[in-house]
Write a protein that holds these residues in place. Structure first.
Motif, PDB file in Angstrom:
ATOM      1  N   ALA A   1      79.493   9.123  68.864  1.00 36.12           N
ATOM      2  CA  ALA A   1      79.427  10.362  69.664  1.00 36.12           C
ATOM      3  C   ALA A   1      80.550  11.303  69.242  1.00 36.12           C
ATOM      4  CB  ALA A   1      79.534  10.040  71.157  1.00 36.12           C
ATOM      5  N   VAL A   2      81.737  10.736  69.094  1.00 37.02           N
ATOM      6  CA  VAL A   2      82.898  11.568  68.754  1.00 37.02           C
ATOM      7  C   VAL A   2      82.784  12.098  67.323  1.00 37.02           C
ATOM      8  CG1 VAL A   2      85.406  11.578  68.494  1.00 37.02           C
ATOM      9  CG2 VAL A   2      84.360  10.359  70.414  1.00 37.02           C
ATOM     10  N   SER A   3      82.322  11.260  66.398  1.00 34.96           N
ATOM     11  CA  SER A   3      82.256  11.741  65.011  1.00 34.96           C
ATOM     12  C   SER A   3      81.125  12.767  64.858  1.00 34.96           C
ATOM     13  CB  SER A   3      82.107  10.587  64.020  1.00 34.96           C
ATOM     14  OG  SER A   3      80.822  10.051  64.114  1.00 34.96           O
ATOM     15  N   HIS A   4      80.053  12.621  65.626  1.00 38.49           N
ATOM     16  CA  HIS A   4      78.915  13.544  65.469  1.00 38.49           C
ATOM     17  C   HIS A   4      79.131  14.867  66.202  1.00 38.49           C
ATOM     18  CE1 HIS A   4      74.701  14.024  64.188  1.00 38.49           C
ATOM     19  NE2 HIS A   4      74.598  14.802  65.261  1.00 38.49           N
ATOM     20  N   PHE A   5      79.623  14.774  67.449  1.00 47.20           N
ATOM     21  CA  PHE A   5      79.771  16.000  68.262  1.00 47.20           C
ATOM     22  C   PHE A   5      81.247  16.349  68.528  1.00 47.20           C
ATOM     23  CE2 PHE A   5      75.388  14.744  69.793  1.00 47.20           C
ATOM     24  CZ  PHE A   5      74.728  15.833  69.254  1.00 47.20           C
ATOM     25  N   GLN A   6      82.167  15.575  67.936  1.00 44.99           N
ATOM     26  CA  GLN A   6      83.627  15.816  68.051  1.00 44.99           C
ATOM     27  C   GLN A   6      84.177  15.605  69.453  1.00 44.99           C
ATOM     28  OE1 GLN A   6      81.824  18.373  66.028  1.00 44.99           O
ATOM     29  NE2 GLN A   6      82.270  16.734  64.577  1.00 44.99           N
ATOM     30  N   THR A   7      83.372  15.136  70.373  1.00 41.39           N
ATOM     31  CA  THR A   7      83.839  15.069  71.755  1.00 41.39           C
ATOM     32  C   THR A   7      82.916  14.186  72.600  1.00 41.39           C
ATOM     33  OG1 THR A   7      84.152  16.426  73.712  1.00 41.39           O
ATOM     34  CG2 THR A   7      82.546  17.223  72.184  1.00 41.39           C
ATOM     35  N   LEU A   8      83.383  13.768  73.764  1.00 44.38           N
ATOM     36  CA  LEU A   8      82.533  13.036  74.713  1.00 44.38           C
ATOM     37  C   LEU A   8      82.999  13.370  76.130  1.00 44.38           C
ATOM     38  CD1 LEU A   8      80.264  10.925  75.110  1.00 44.38           C
ATOM     39  CD2 LEU A   8      82.035   9.182  75.206  1.00 44.38           C
ATOM     40  N   HIS A   9      82.064  13.859  76.962  1.00 48.04           N
ATOM     41  CA  HIS A   9      82.426  14.239  78.337  1.00 48.04           C
ATOM     42  C   HIS A   9      81.817  13.330  79.386  1.00 48.04           C
ATOM     43  CE1 HIS A   9      82.698  17.999  75.947  1.00 48.04           C
ATOM     44  NE2 HIS A   9      83.840  18.077  76.591  1.00 48.04           N
ATOM     45  N   GLY A  10      80.729  12.651  79.025  1.00 51.34           N
ATOM     46  CA  GLY A  10      80.072  11.859  80.057  1.00 51.34           C
ATOM     47  C   GLY A  10      79.339  10.661  79.486  1.00 51.34           C
ATOM     48  N   LEU A  11      79.168   9.657  80.332  1.00 56.78           N
ATOM     49  CA  LEU A  11      78.404   8.455  79.972  1.00 56.78           C
ATOM     50  C   LEU A  11      77.397   8.198  81.077  1.00 56.78           C
ATOM     51  CD1 LEU A  11      77.929   5.646  78.516  1.00 56.78           C
ATOM     52  CD2 LEU A  11      79.761   4.762  79.989  1.00 56.78           C
ATOM     53  N   ILE A  12      76.134   8.042  80.704  1.00 48.94           N
ATOM     54  CA  ILE A  12      75.123   7.657  81.676  1.00 48.94           C
ATOM     55  C   ILE A  12      74.550   6.323  81.213  1.00 48.94           C
ATOM     56  CG2 ILE A  12      72.961   8.268  82.833  1.00 48.94           C
ATOM     57  CD1 ILE A  12      74.903  11.061  81.364  1.00 48.94           C
ATOM     58  N   ASN A  13      74.772   5.291  81.997  1.00 51.80           N
ATOM     59  CA  ASN A  13      74.346   3.935  81.646  1.00 51.80           C
ATOM     60  C   ASN A  13      72.955   3.659  82.187  1.00 51.80           C
ATOM     61  OD1 ASN A  13      76.375   2.380  80.166  1.00 51.80           O
ATOM     62  ND2 ASN A  13      77.713   2.776  81.931  1.00 51.80           N
TER      63      ASN A  13
END
Ligand SMILES: NC(=O)c1ccc[n+]([C@@H]2O[C@H](COP(=O)([O-])OP(=O)(O)OC[C@H]3O[C@@H](n4cnc5c(N)ncnc54)[C@H](O)[C@@H]3O)[C@@H](O)[C@H]2O)c1
Length: 255
Positions: free
Chosen positions: A73-85
């Motif tokens: 997620a970080v390498s593709h979009f440079q960031t992560l704000h949320g996780l939905i399990n």
């Protein structure tokens, strides 16, 4: 937190409630990372929804896979704000069945996917989200888990499933308390009975009878209704440390 221009990792995002969540995110201008075992459905969704979505093959029972999904997620979009399990498995098996005992292995499998897999995704996502620049509210991230009404009124045959979802319910508050230090909220949704591929294999009569157990509306839930609640949880900062039943007032009977 707004959905627009934010990145969300959706475990189990290739099907059912997770897929509806991915669609909701894209519709609202966000980016979604599908972390799922099912490459075919995952890649099909990417082809349909375009560059706001990426897929990473993930087995949530493998902690290294969970870590890699977050890294992707970080390498593709440079960031992560949320996780939905949303990754999960459902089984129905009696402890004392006609063909023998339930078996510890089956119990462990369900716990591994539904409970430990959820925890594994949370720890790796939180580690990354705590480094986010906070918004004006001080918010850095949001985590939404999928429990089930079986956590509260599990039926005969649901010992393992209910225990796994009960675990998701119970860890919601301690996680929210701990991660509040970083501005990361933790919520869980406990759906009633929703029309997803998990239920597609049931005969029509069984589906109807399950739908009729729901007082109002007198039907199975639509995955979009789950995604609508996820959207609201993302955007409402006062929702934290709580489990919301989304069930049309169903209270499951013994069987
Ligand atoms: N459908 C319902 O009525 C209902 C009700 C209550 C709770 N739930 C819960 O909602 C969640 C989503 O269920 P659904 O109905 O959308 O089912 P689904 O079968 O349509 O989707 C589940 C997804 O999880 C994925 N998955 C399974 N094991 C995995 C693993 N080890 N690693 C990564 N991905 C894995 C599957 O490939 C699938 O894409 C589950 O946790 C389920 O227990 C569903």
């Amino acid at each position: 937190m707004r959905v627009k221009n934010k990145t969300f990792l959706v475990s189990g995002g290739a099907s059912g409630l997770g897929e509806a969540t991915v669609r909701m995110i894209v519709l609202n201008g966000g980016q979604a990372v599908i972390a799922d075992l099912d490459s075919t459905k995952g890649e099909d969704l990417v082809a349909e929804l375009g560059e706001a979505v990426t897929f990473v093959k993930t087995d949530v029972t493998n902690d290294e896979d969970a870590k890699s999904a977050v890294a992707h997620a970080v390498s593709h979009f440079q960031t992560l704000h949320g996780l939905i399990n949303c990754a999960g498995v459902g089984i129905a098996k009696k402890v004392l069945g006609k063909r023998g005992l339930h078996g510890v292995e089956t119990f462990q499998k369900v716990m591994q996917v539904n409970l430990i897999g959820t925890f594994s995704m949370i720890q790796h996502a939180a580690e990354v989200m705590k480094e986010n620049e906070p918004n004006r509210e001080g918010e850095r991230g949001v985590i939404i888990n999928t429990a089930s009404v079986a956590a509260f009124d599990g039926q005969i045959g649901q010992a393992a499933y209910a225990a796994s979802k009960g675990g998701v319910v119970s860890m919601t508050l301690p996680l929210a308390r701990e991660l509040s230090a970083f501005g990361i909220r933790v919520m869980s949704v406990a759906p009633g009975i929703f029309e997803t591929p998990m239920f597609a294999t049931l005969p029509e009569a069984a589906k109807q009878s399950l739908g009729q157990m729901t007082p109002f509306p007198n039907r199975l839930g639509h995955p979009k209704e789950y995604a609508d609640l996820v959207q609201h949880i993302i955007t409402n900062p006062m929702l934290n440390g709580e489990v919301i039943r989304l069930d049309g007032a169903i209270r499951m009977q013994m069987k």
